[in-house]
Every structure is written in C-alpha cells, then in structure tokens.
Design a protein around this motif. Structure first.
Motif, mmCIF file in Angstrom:
data_model
loop_
_atom_site.group_PDB
_atom_site.id
_atom_site.type_symbol
_atom_site.label_atom_id
_atom_site.label_comp_id
_atom_site.label_asym_id
_atom_site.label_seq_id
_atom_site.Cartn_x
_atom_site.Cartn_y
_atom_site.Cartn_z
ATOM 1 N N MET A 48 34.688 19.654 -70.217
ATOM 2 C CA MET A 48 35.127 18.848 -69.102
ATOM 3 C C MET A 48 34.063 18.739 -68.012
ATOM 4 O O MET A 48 34.392 18.636 -66.842
ATOM 5 C CB MET A 48 36.414 19.421 -68.514
ATOM 6 N N ALA A 49 32.812 18.756 -68.384
ATOM 7 C CA ALA A 49 31.736 18.624 -67.405
ATOM 8 C C ALA A 49 31.667 17.216 -66.830
ATOM 9 O O ALA A 49 30.985 16.983 -65.849
ATOM 10 C CB ALA A 49 30.403 18.999 -68.034
ATOM 11 N N VAL A 50 32.375 16.302 -67.427
ATOM 12 C CA VAL A 50 32.352 14.915 -66.966
ATOM 13 C C VAL A 50 33.041 14.774 -65.608
ATOM 14 O O VAL A 50 32.595 14.006 -64.765
ATOM 15 C CB VAL A 50 33.028 13.998 -68.013
ATOM 16 N N LEU A 51 34.108 15.508 -65.385
ATOM 17 C CA LEU A 51 34.853 15.363 -64.135
ATOM 18 C C LEU A 51 34.028 15.688 -62.890
ATOM 19 O O LEU A 51 34.056 14.907 -61.938
ATOM 20 C CB LEU A 51 36.125 16.201 -64.181
ATOM 21 N N PRO A 52 33.273 16.796 -62.854
ATOM 22 C CA PRO A 52 32.454 17.033 -61.660
ATOM 23 C C PRO A 52 31.404 15.953 -61.434
ATOM 24 O O PRO A 52 31.133 15.566 -60.301
ATOM 25 C CB PRO A 52 31.798 18.385 -61.936
ATOM 26 N N VAL A 53 30.835 15.446 -62.512
ATOM 27 C CA VAL A 53 29.823 14.379 -62.379
ATOM 28 C C VAL A 53 30.476 13.111 -61.851
ATOM 29 O O VAL A 53 29.952 12.462 -60.943
ATOM 30 C CB VAL A 53 29.122 14.119 -63.733
ATOM 31 N N LEU A 54 31.625 12.767 -62.392
ATOM 32 C CA LEU A 54 32.339 11.576 -61.933
ATOM 33 C C LEU A 54 32.725 11.711 -60.461
ATOM 34 O O LEU A 54 32.557 10.778 -59.677
ATOM 35 C CB LEU A 54 33.585 11.348 -62.788
ATOM 36 N N PHE A 55 33.227 12.874 -60.080
ATOM 37 C CA PHE A 55 33.579 13.118 -58.682
ATOM 38 C C PHE A 55 32.359 12.953 -57.781
ATOM 39 O O PHE A 55 32.427 12.313 -56.732
ATOM 40 C CB PHE A 55 34.163 14.527 -58.515
ATOM 41 N N LEU A 97 29.636 11.177 -58.322
ATOM 42 C CA LEU A 97 29.244 9.768 -58.250
ATOM 43 C C LEU A 97 30.146 8.981 -57.301
ATOM 44 O O LEU A 97 29.670 8.175 -56.500
ATOM 45 C CB LEU A 97 29.260 9.138 -59.635
ATOM 46 N N LEU A 98 31.452 9.222 -57.384
ATOM 47 C CA LEU A 98 32.374 8.523 -56.489
ATOM 48 C C LEU A 98 32.149 8.923 -55.041
ATOM 49 O O LEU A 98 32.158 8.093 -54.140
ATOM 50 C CB LEU A 98 33.820 8.801 -56.908
ATOM 51 N N TRP A 99 31.949 10.219 -54.797
ATOM 52 C CA TRP A 99 31.709 10.723 -53.455
ATOM 53 C C TRP A 99 30.407 10.148 -52.898
ATOM 54 O O TRP A 99 30.340 9.720 -51.740
ATOM 55 C CB TRP A 99 31.671 12.249 -53.487
ATOM 56 N N SER A 100 29.357 10.113 -53.710
ATOM 57 C CA SER A 100 28.062 9.570 -53.273
ATOM 58 C C SER A 100 28.199 8.096 -52.910
ATOM 59 O O SER A 100 27.632 7.632 -51.925
ATOM 60 C CB SER A 100 27.012 9.743 -54.368
ATOM 61 N N VAL A 137 28.443 3.602 -48.886
ATOM 62 C CA VAL A 137 29.206 2.509 -48.270
ATOM 63 C C VAL A 137 29.457 2.804 -46.789
ATOM 64 O O VAL A 137 29.325 1.915 -45.944
ATOM 65 C CB VAL A 137 30.526 2.258 -49.030
ATOM 66 N N GLU A 138 29.791 4.050 -46.463
ATOM 67 C CA GLU A 138 30.021 4.413 -45.059
ATOM 68 C C GLU A 138 28.761 4.220 -44.227
ATOM 69 O O GLU A 138 28.820 3.707 -43.106
ATOM 70 C CB GLU A 138 30.493 5.859 -44.954
ATOM 71 N N ARG A 139 27.612 4.622 -44.762
ATOM 72 C CA ARG A 139 26.348 4.451 -44.031
ATOM 73 C C ARG A 139 26.011 2.979 -43.862
ATOM 74 O O ARG A 139 25.548 2.557 -42.794
ATOM 75 C CB ARG A 139 25.215 5.165 -44.773
ATOM 76 N N ALA A 140 26.248 2.188 -44.892
ATOM 77 C CA ALA A 140 25.976 0.754 -44.809
ATOM 78 C C ALA A 140 26.906 0.087 -43.796
ATOM 79 O O ALA A 140 26.480 -0.799 -43.045
ATOM 80 C CB ALA A 140 26.116 0.109 -46.188
ATOM 81 N N GLN A 141 28.164 0.512 -43.771
ATOM 82 C CA GLN A 141 29.110 -0.048 -42.801
ATOM 83 C C GLN A 141 28.688 0.294 -41.377
ATOM 84 O O GLN A 141 28.756 -0.553 -40.486
ATOM 85 C CB GLN A 141 30.528 0.463 -43.072
#
Length: 58
Positions: A1-8, A10-13, A18-22
């Motif tokens: 299940m190493a995929v879940l931390p990577v996916l998290f 990527l979504l967090w990054s 988006v927040e910085r661009a806004q």
C-alpha cells in the motif's frame, strides 16, 4: 500500500501550488488562470519568474 502515501503527497502538493498561485493572482489583481498561463508560458520558454537558465533576464 505504498501508493496511498504517494497519492496523498501529490494531492497535498497540488493544493499548495494552487494556493500559492491564488495568492499571487490576488496580489497582482488578475485571475488564477492568468497566473497559471503565464507560468506555463515561462516554463515553455525556459524561463521562470523572468530568469533564464543562465541566470540572466531574457
């Protein structure tokens, strides 16, 4: 299940980007899409924030 931390991560990054661009869009008084398109154009031209790879303004 190493995929879940990577996916998290990527979504967090993505949310941070988006927040910085806004924040930059609000600072400049333009839309988020304008900031994203300018950054995309700079990247295609080999520039980022007005600086070229050589460190000189292009």
């Amino acid at each position: 299940m190493a995929v879940l931390p990577v996916l998290f991560h990527l979504l967090w990054s993505h949310e941070l980007v988006v927040e910085r661009a806004q924040a930059k869009a609000e600072e400049l008084g333009v839309s988020l899409r304008t900031v994203q398109s300018r950054r995309s154009r700079y990247a295609r031209q080999g520039l980022w924030g007005g600086w070229s790879i050589s460190g000189r303004c292009g």
